[in-house]
Design an enzyme around this catalytic site. Sequence first.
Site, PDB file in Angstrom:
ATOM      1  N   ASP A  93      -1.247   0.998  -4.106  1.00 58.05           N
ATOM      2  CA  ASP A  93      -2.024  -0.081  -4.715  1.00 58.05           C
ATOM      3  C   ASP A  93      -3.389   0.370  -5.212  1.00 58.05           C
ATOM      4  OD1 ASP A  93      -2.938   0.163  -2.010  1.00 58.05           O
ATOM      5  OD2 ASP A  93      -3.831  -1.827  -2.136  1.00 58.05           O
ATOM      6  N   ASP A 138      -2.808   5.962  -3.584  1.00 57.24           N
ATOM      7  CA  ASP A 138      -1.649   5.390  -2.912  1.00 57.24           C
ATOM      8  C   ASP A 138      -1.051   4.309  -3.811  1.00 57.24           C
ATOM      9  OD1 ASP A 138      -3.690   3.552  -2.706  1.00 57.24           O
ATOM     10  OD2 ASP A 138      -3.069   2.820  -0.740  1.00 57.24           O
ATOM     11  N   ASP A 186      -6.087   1.836  -3.876  1.00 57.77           N
ATOM     12  CA  ASP A 186      -7.361   1.689  -3.167  1.00 57.77           C
ATOM     13  C   ASP A 186      -7.676   2.893  -2.276  1.00 57.77           C
ATOM     14  OD1 ASP A 186      -5.565   1.263  -1.091  1.00 57.77           O
ATOM     15  OD2 ASP A 186      -6.587  -0.522  -0.312  1.00 57.77           O
ATOM     16  N   SER A 220       0.837  -1.203   0.000  1.00 61.37           N
ATOM     17  CA  SER A 220       0.000   0.000   0.000  1.00 61.37           C
ATOM     18  C   SER A 220       0.872   1.253   0.000  1.00 61.37           C
ATOM     19  CB  SER A 220      -0.958  -0.028   1.180  1.00 61.37           C
ATOM     20  OG  SER A 220      -1.876   1.032   1.131  1.00 61.37           O
TER      21      SER A 220
END
Length: 470
Positions: free
Chosen positions: A245, A243, A247, A107
């Site tokens: 990834d 961010d 999400d 993340s």
Amino acid sequence: MNTRNIIEQSGIAFGTSGARGLVVDFTPQVCAAFSIAFAHSIKDKFSFKTIAIAIDNRPSSFEIAQACAAGLQQLNIDVVYYGVVPTPALAYTAMQDDMPCIMVTGSHIPFDRNGLKFYRPDGEITKQDELAILSAEVSVDNIDLANVNLVQSGKASELYIARYTTLFSSDVLAGKKIGIYEHSSAGRDIYRTLFEQLGAQVISLGRSEQFIPIDTEAVSEEDKERARKWVSELQLDMLFSTDGDGDRPLVAGEDGEWLRGDILGLLCSQALSIEALATPVSCNTAMELSNEFQEVVRTKIGSPYVIEAFAALTEKYSQVAGFEANGGYLLASDFEFNGRLIKALPTRDAVLPALMLIAQDKLFTELKASLPQRYTASDRLKDFAREKSAKLIADLGENPSEFLTSLAIGTLKAVCTTDGLRLTTQSNEIVHLRPSGNAPELRCYAESESETKAQALVEDVLKLIVETRG
């Protein structure tokens, strides 16, 4: 050695969303153990022969994916590999195909760390599922990555783009100019296509081949200034980023100011006519003050807790959603919007909230001004051990009034220990401290009647902690 032994000795632990740790601790054996334990933990609840895997742009992610696939091979489970895509794209595609999936991502945390996120065929795993993974005892053979060949499929990218382009007319964003701060986001090769297919003029910005850990809850001053400059010079209607990834959204409007994630979530919920919300305790109280929702449930911080709250809400309401202070938006229900069906996606998503705002005729500043004027801010102390955070919070909890007195912000009105320590004063200023679930950091959230006061409160709290606790 079995999965439980290997995981216990690995130094990898579950945080607010997924298992996280140092890259050096994600050995092939550890990655295989996690994937094997995950498959084993859900085999009695779901029928599946294949598990989908995708990754972010971290240098370590592909090899971790190979190790996870090698572990699944030991169980005779096939793997479909979607390459670098946003976490919600992987989760959505796997749900449509009724299969579990694993996302390799850390993340927003630094590139020397990484992580694994697990999804059942019906969505993100719960905290109970995490315990089942940790307690599984399945044998693990030696891992040989040379025997793992991951052939990339483009299906996840295609389905994710179609999820949103079919929700609106193809010209809904005609005349809108959108900048995409691509950096190293897993979705950077998707977003341009998605917004262009809806009629927008898109400008790619800030692409980097080095991994950049963007934290949407603690945006750097450099990224704040970068947003103002890009929006002003390019006359953008929206600046969009995420961010690592993909999400958690990072969205700025025509004023060049990044929106707080909980404000973005609130505005998205209004646009979708959501009936009931589940959100962590750290989110802005403007959602209750707006009187827009029939019910608001407050949870611990972390998407698994938000998802757990959905079960009771979906029994009573047909349009249920949730969001976090980081902006990640979770949709619990299938329902009609614009005369079209939008399917549930019970995991954090960055595209939906951004799209719901830019598709409106109003300016972002107008939308923000329509909300109750409550403002939140957040930041963190890095390299602050979890044990140290826990002791600090326990100590402050013994005499919270004394802590407020040292901050000179008024007298104590309420104490909430749902997640960390959240203090409310008689003048309705809020200070909230908790250990990060993903990294050795102490998180501080604040809420006040003005943005300046909220930010100053965060700075004062963290400064006081540094001065008194080192």
